[in-house]
Write a protein that holds these residues in place. Structure first.
Motif, mmCIF file in Angstrom:
data_model
loop_
_atom_site.group_PDB
_atom_site.id
_atom_site.type_symbol
_atom_site.label_atom_id
_atom_site.label_comp_id
_atom_site.label_asym_id
_atom_site.label_seq_id
_atom_site.Cartn_x
_atom_site.Cartn_y
_atom_site.Cartn_z
ATOM 1 N N ARG A 169 0.837 -1.200 0.000
ATOM 2 C CA ARG A 169 0.000 0.000 0.000
ATOM 3 C C ARG A 169 0.870 1.248 0.000
ATOM 4 O O ARG A 169 0.587 2.222 -0.698
ATOM 5 C CB ARG A 169 -0.951 -0.007 1.199
ATOM 6 N N THR A 223 2.097 2.289 -3.366
ATOM 7 C CA THR A 223 1.089 2.940 -4.208
ATOM 8 C C THR A 223 0.794 4.365 -3.753
ATOM 9 O O THR A 223 0.262 5.159 -4.520
ATOM 10 C CB THR A 223 -0.244 2.160 -4.207
ATOM 11 N N LYS A 237 -10.516 0.189 -2.529
ATOM 12 C CA LYS A 237 -11.403 0.449 -3.665
ATOM 13 C C LYS A 237 -10.704 0.140 -4.985
ATOM 14 O O LYS A 237 -11.267 -0.535 -5.852
ATOM 15 C CB LYS A 237 -11.874 1.904 -3.644
ATOM 16 N N ARG A 238 -9.479 0.623 -5.130
ATOM 17 C CA ARG A 238 -8.748 0.440 -6.389
ATOM 18 C C ARG A 238 -8.524 -1.036 -6.711
ATOM 19 O O ARG A 238 -8.637 -1.457 -7.857
ATOM 20 C CB ARG A 238 -7.413 1.162 -6.306
ATOM 21 N N SER A 271 -8.589 3.136 2.367
ATOM 22 C CA SER A 271 -9.850 3.105 1.623
ATOM 23 C C SER A 271 -9.608 3.209 0.115
ATOM 24 O O SER A 271 -10.276 2.531 -0.676
ATOM 25 C CB SER A 271 -10.814 4.185 2.107
ATOM 26 N N GLN A 272 -8.654 4.033 -0.292
ATOM 27 C CA GLN A 272 -8.335 4.152 -1.721
ATOM 28 C C GLN A 272 -7.767 2.835 -2.265
ATOM 29 O O GLN A 272 -8.134 2.396 -3.357
ATOM 30 C CB GLN A 272 -7.327 5.270 -1.953
ATOM 31 N N PHE A 273 -6.862 2.235 -1.509
ATOM 32 C CA PHE A 273 -6.242 0.969 -1.916
ATOM 33 C C PHE A 273 -7.303 -0.126 -2.034
ATOM 34 O O PHE A 273 -7.337 -0.857 -3.027
ATOM 35 C CB PHE A 273 -5.178 0.581 -0.878
ATOM 36 N N LEU A 289 -1.441 5.119 -1.594
ATOM 37 C CA LEU A 289 -2.890 5.211 -1.378
ATOM 38 C C LEU A 289 -3.248 5.017 0.090
ATOM 39 O O LEU A 289 -2.558 4.292 0.816
ATOM 40 C CB LEU A 289 -3.609 4.146 -2.211
ATOM 41 N N SER A 290 -4.345 5.635 0.498
ATOM 42 C CA SER A 290 -4.891 5.388 1.832
ATOM 43 C C SER A 290 -5.485 3.980 1.848
ATOM 44 O O SER A 290 -5.638 3.348 0.785
ATOM 45 C CB SER A 290 -5.984 6.406 2.157
#
Length: 87
Positions: A31, A34, A43-44, A39-41, A36-37
């Motif tokens: 993570r 990337t 979702k992605r 939640s972003q990770f 990303l947070s």
């Protein structure tokens, strides 16, 4: 001689606790790469957010498929993006 327990020193972790710690580290590293947070990770990469949090915090041990997916994300995030976004 008996063993004296130090109340200020944690006992040795079990193999399961060590494995959960390694899995948590692997997820955080992937993570982190990337940027990303959580939640972003989640979702992605289409991962259940609660499951991601539990693994990252070392509360649960993910199965081998989850760990393999995380390793692929860590090593080849663009390939995962292409596979997930293929029409």
């Amino acid at each position: 001689m008996g063993v004296t327990l130090d109340p200020h020193h944690d006992p040795m972790p079990t193999e399961e606790e060590l494995a959960r710690g390694v899995a948590a580290r692997d997820v955080r590293l992937a993570r982190g790469k990337t940027g990303l947070s959580q939640s972003q990770f989640a979702k992605r990469y289409r991962i259940n957010l609660a499951r991601l949090r539990d693994v990252e915090q070392g509360r649960t041990m993910p199965d081998s498929a989850f760990l393999a997916y995380i390793r692929v994300i860590h090593r080849e995030p663009e390939a995962v993006d292409r596979a997930l976004n293929a029409a």
